[in-house]
Design a protein around this motif. Sequence first.
Motif, PDB file in Angstrom:
ATOM      1  N   ARG A  74      -1.994 -12.240   4.497  1.00 46.05           N
ATOM      2  CA  ARG A  74      -2.743 -13.405   4.169  1.00 46.05           C
ATOM      3  C   ARG A  74      -3.662 -13.470   5.409  1.00 46.05           C
ATOM      4  N   GLY A  75      -4.178 -13.346   6.348  1.00 49.39           N
ATOM      5  CA  GLY A  75      -5.283 -13.620   7.673  1.00 49.39           C
ATOM      6  C   GLY A  75      -6.711 -12.709   7.191  1.00 49.39           C
ATOM      7  N   PHE A  76      -6.010 -11.739   7.301  1.00 50.33           N
ATOM      8  CA  PHE A  76      -6.044 -10.386   7.003  1.00 50.33           C
ATOM      9  C   PHE A  76      -7.379 -10.261   5.149  1.00 50.33           C
ATOM     10  N   VAL A  77      -7.018 -10.939   4.914  1.00 54.81           N
ATOM     11  CA  VAL A  77      -6.978 -11.036   3.434  1.00 54.81           C
ATOM     12  C   VAL A  77      -8.428 -11.910   3.278  1.00 54.81           C
ATOM     13  N   GLU A  78      -8.138 -12.938   4.318  1.00 51.44           N
ATOM     14  CA  GLU A  78      -9.159 -14.093   4.144  1.00 51.44           C
ATOM     15  C   GLU A  78     -11.188 -13.658   4.873  1.00 51.44           C
ATOM     16  N   ILE A  79     -10.101 -12.796   6.035  1.00 47.22           N
ATOM     17  CA  ILE A  79     -11.432 -12.099   6.913  1.00 47.22           C
ATOM     18  C   ILE A  79     -12.164 -10.735   6.005  1.00 47.22           C
ATOM     19  N   TYR A  80     -11.900  -9.829   5.270  1.00 45.41           N
ATOM     20  CA  TYR A  80     -11.729  -9.001   4.765  1.00 45.41           C
ATOM     21  C   TYR A  80     -12.482  -9.644   3.527  1.00 45.41           C
ATOM     22  N   ASP A  81     -12.584 -10.399   2.688  1.00 48.75           N
ATOM     23  CA  ASP A  81     -12.807 -10.409   1.932  1.00 48.75           C
ATOM     24  C   ASP A  81     -14.000  -9.847   0.801  1.00 48.75           C
ATOM     25  N   GLY A  82     -14.762  -9.989   2.121  1.00 50.28           N
ATOM     26  CA  GLY A  82     -16.262  -9.209   1.397  1.00 50.28           C
ATOM     27  C   GLY A  82     -16.369  -7.773   2.089  1.00 50.28           C
ATOM     28  N   LEU A  83     -15.815  -7.142   2.003  1.00 50.50           N
ATOM     29  CA  LEU A  83     -15.578  -5.801   2.280  1.00 50.50           C
ATOM     30  C   LEU A  83     -15.777  -4.884   0.844  1.00 50.50           C
ATOM     31  N   SER A  84     -16.930  -4.420   0.479  1.00 45.94           N
ATOM     32  CA  SER A  84     -16.752  -3.232  -0.516  1.00 45.94           C
ATOM     33  C   SER A  84     -15.990  -2.818  -1.112  1.00 45.94           C
ATOM     34  N   SER A  85     -15.071  -2.473   0.110  1.00 46.01           N
ATOM     35  CA  SER A  85     -13.650  -1.163  -0.279  1.00 46.01           C
ATOM     36  C   SER A  85     -12.240  -2.446  -0.220  1.00 46.01           C
ATOM     37  N   PHE A  86     -12.632  -3.629  -0.146  1.00 46.02           N
ATOM     38  CA  PHE A  86     -11.190  -4.402  -0.428  1.00 46.02           C
ATOM     39  C   PHE A  86     -10.280  -3.854  -1.344  1.00 46.02           C
ATOM     40  N   PRO A  87     -11.168  -3.812  -2.560  1.00 44.81           N
ATOM     41  CA  PRO A  87      -9.562  -3.364  -3.694  1.00 44.81           C
ATOM     42  C   PRO A  87      -9.241  -2.481  -2.946  1.00 44.81           C
ATOM     43  N   GLU A  88      -9.050  -0.448  -3.213  1.00 47.06           N
ATOM     44  CA  GLU A  88      -8.677  -0.126  -2.603  1.00 47.06           C
ATOM     45  C   GLU A  88      -8.111  -0.179  -1.128  1.00 47.06           C
ATOM     46  N   ILE A  89      -8.371  -1.199  -0.485  1.00 48.87           N
ATOM     47  CA  ILE A  89      -8.216  -1.070   1.073  1.00 48.87           C
ATOM     48  C   ILE A  89      -6.615  -2.357   0.849  1.00 48.87           C
ATOM     49  N   PHE A  90      -7.038  -3.059  -0.095  1.00 49.01           N
ATOM     50  CA  PHE A  90      -5.459  -4.470  -0.668  1.00 49.01           C
ATOM     51  C   PHE A  90      -4.567  -4.291  -2.032  1.00 49.01           C
ATOM     52  N   LEU A  91      -5.797  -3.970  -3.002  1.00 47.89           N
ATOM     53  CA  LEU A  91      -4.703  -3.621  -4.250  1.00 47.89           C
ATOM     54  C   LEU A  91      -3.307  -2.949  -3.890  1.00 47.89           C
ATOM     55  N   PRO A  92      -3.116  -1.720  -3.516  1.00 49.06           N
ATOM     56  CA  PRO A  92      -1.980  -1.062  -2.996  1.00 49.06           C
ATOM     57  C   PRO A  92      -0.800  -2.008  -2.479  1.00 49.06           C
ATOM     58  N   ILE A  93      -1.265  -2.455  -1.371  1.00 48.56           N
ATOM     59  CA  ILE A  93      -0.655  -3.757  -0.692  1.00 48.56           C
ATOM     60  C   ILE A  93       0.310  -4.668  -1.263  1.00 48.56           C
ATOM     61  N   ALA A  94      -1.116  -5.912  -2.712  1.00 47.71           N
ATOM     62  CA  ALA A  94      -0.714  -6.351  -3.581  1.00 47.71           C
ATOM     63  C   ALA A  94       0.616  -6.002  -4.157  1.00 47.71           C
ATOM     64  N   THR A  95       0.815  -4.581  -4.720  1.00 48.14           N
ATOM     65  CA  THR A  95       1.480  -3.931  -5.484  1.00 48.14           C
ATOM     66  C   THR A  95       3.028  -3.544  -4.783  1.00 48.14           C
ATOM     67  N   LEU A  96       2.588  -3.783  -3.842  1.00 50.80           N
ATOM     68  CA  LEU A  96       3.913  -3.522  -2.681  1.00 50.80           C
ATOM     69  C   LEU A  96       4.807  -4.547  -2.678  1.00 50.80           C
ATOM     70  N   LEU A  97       3.560  -6.120  -2.609  1.00 45.98           N
ATOM     71  CA  LEU A  97       4.404  -7.262  -2.126  1.00 45.98           C
ATOM     72  C   LEU A  97       5.263  -7.573  -3.284  1.00 45.98           C
ATOM     73  N   GLN A  98       4.620  -7.239  -3.946  1.00 45.21           N
ATOM     74  CA  GLN A  98       5.423  -7.333  -5.563  1.00 45.21           C
ATOM     75  C   GLN A  98       6.692  -6.955  -5.798  1.00 45.21           C
ATOM     76  N   GLU A  99       6.534  -5.553  -5.297  1.00 46.98           N
ATOM     77  CA  GLU A  99       7.740  -4.806  -5.302  1.00 46.98           C
ATOM     78  C   GLU A  99       8.811  -5.796  -4.323  1.00 46.98           C
ATOM     79  N   VAL A 100       8.563  -6.013  -3.593  1.00 46.91           N
ATOM     80  CA  VAL A 100       9.526  -6.407  -1.924  1.00 46.91           C
ATOM     81  C   VAL A 100      10.099  -7.583  -2.411  1.00 46.91           C
ATOM     82  N   SER A 101       9.117  -8.385  -3.573  1.00 45.38           N
ATOM     83  CA  SER A 101       9.929  -9.925  -3.707  1.00 45.38           C
ATOM     84  C   SER A 101      10.637  -9.751  -4.437  1.00 45.38           C
ATOM     85  N   GLN A 102      11.130  -8.594  -4.901  1.00 44.52           N
ATOM     86  CA  GLN A 102      11.853  -8.077  -6.152  1.00 44.52           C
ATOM     87  C   GLN A 102      13.051  -8.303  -5.802  1.00 44.52           C
TER      88      GLN A 102
END
Length: 269
Positions: free
Chosen positions: A106-134
């Motif tokens: 969460r801390g890294f997401v708040e820090i890197y939210d201004g990167l232009s490549s933010f979706p490419e870096i963190f969207l796969p992790i968001a999918t992984l988070l949903q899989e782990v939560s299930q």
Amino acid sequence: MLADLENGVSLEFTKQSRKFCPEAIMFLRTLLMAATDQKVASEQDSQFYHLMELKTLRPLFCIHDGVDDINPLNLLRVMEMSDDSPFFSSDNFRASALVTVIETLRGFVEIYDGLSSFPEIFLPIATLLQEVSQQKHMPDALKDRFNQVSQLIKKKAGETHMLRKQKPLPIKLVNPKFEENFVKGRDYDPDRERAERKKLQKLIKREAKGAARELRKHNHFLYEAKQRAKELVEQERAANYGKAIAFLQDQEHAFKSGQLGKGSRKRKR
């Protein structure tokens, strides 16, 4: 757990330097993959799975039984334990470690939210988070945290996409205007009122400069007059001082030679 400690230090360093730290992101992603008991769905994560350095017979952080209470890790206490301690194979340890992972992420997401490549870096992790939560025995508290961070990533990724869609404003081009038979000093402004106003402002500046020049001359004249008067006073004072010194010297000479007071002694006899 030394790796978790180093990851926390990396987060604090990144907050100050604002530099991108891909090693920390990859490490957190590796730990999240170690919390699943099945192969990751996406092809990208499947390729990433072969790069994992956690060589275990089963997922390291996969929770197998229910966890009632999730406590934060005491790193000093954990570092004092031996490698074969039963605590490292308990679900309490896995849940506490996952809390550390998700909060660091969460801390890294708040820090890197201004990167232009933010979706490419963190969207796969968001999918992984949903899989782990299930996962089957995942505690509700951890599920909520995973979903919160996943939604946060998607929200910030959407904001980045909106910024990408905005077209850059073109630079305003102004064609230069040329005057035939140009005369230096002449105002070619078509707005006569503005031209007259500029003329008056120029005249005011010229008059102000002239007035300042005259004031400087007057000040210089007054200064010279004061200096001359001061010199005359000094000369007169020096002359009076010289006369007084000469008189005193004559009196001293007469006294020493005995000439001073002779007439008065004769009259007394």
